[in-house]
Design an enzyme around this catalytic site. Structure first.
Site, PDB file in Angstrom:
ATOM      1  N   ASN A  97     -36.438 -59.581   3.249  1.00 51.41           N
ATOM      2  CA  ASN A  97     -37.547 -60.072   4.060  1.00 51.41           C
ATOM      3  C   ASN A  97     -36.995 -60.775   5.296  1.00 51.41           C
ATOM      4  O   ASN A  97     -36.003 -61.497   5.206  1.00 51.41           O
ATOM      5  CB  ASN A  97     -38.404 -61.055   3.251  1.00 51.41           C
ATOM      6  N   HIS A 110     -30.774 -62.648   2.709  1.00 48.34           N
ATOM      7  CA  HIS A 110     -30.593 -62.332   1.298  1.00 48.34           C
ATOM      8  C   HIS A 110     -31.259 -61.004   1.000  1.00 48.34           C
ATOM      9  O   HIS A 110     -32.307 -60.686   1.546  1.00 48.34           O
ATOM     10  CB  HIS A 110     -31.127 -63.438   0.383  1.00 48.34           C
TER      11      HIS A 110
END
Length: 127
Positions: A97, A110
């Protein structure tokens, strides 16, 4: 506007050893650990050790070694979990995201690796 890295985010604290984690894999450029609120039987987060906010940030400002190291860490995690479709695994979903529309909650790059069951369709169609 250039990216501004917040060194007080939870993943920075994990990298500094201030918060424990369930490590799956670690090398000079990346750390992979189990998500504390898993959404699948296998739910592992892979983060770079450098101060990058999103994947495009790493891609544009990271060194070649950081980019390759991070990417190879993803492959190593998939191998460790036995989920690689090319090696008889059932596959996985990889999600990263970025920013407000990407619903990024932690301002540190991440990648979520989700596997162990069918994850379903990616997103609803545009109406």
């Amino acid at each position: 506007m250039p990216y501004t890295y917040d060194d007080q985010n939870i993943f920075a604290k994990i990298l500094r050893g201030e918060i424990p984690n369930d490590t799956v894999y670690e090398d000079d450029h990346a750390l992979a650990f189990r998500d504390i609120q898993p959404k699948a039987p296998h739910h592992v987060l892979v983060i770079p050790k450098g101060p990058y906010v999103t994947f495009d940030h790493l891609a544009s400002e990271g060194s070649d070694a950081e980019i390759v190291g991070f990417t190879r860490a993803v492959g190593k995690v998939c191998a460790l979990l036995g989920i690689e479709p090319g090696n008889a695994g059932d596959g996985y979903r990889m999600i990263s995201n970025a920013g407000e529309h990407g619903v990024q909650e932690v301002p540190h790059l991440h990648i979520h690796i989700l596997a162990g069951r069918s994850i379903g369709r990616m997103v609803s169609p545009v109406e």
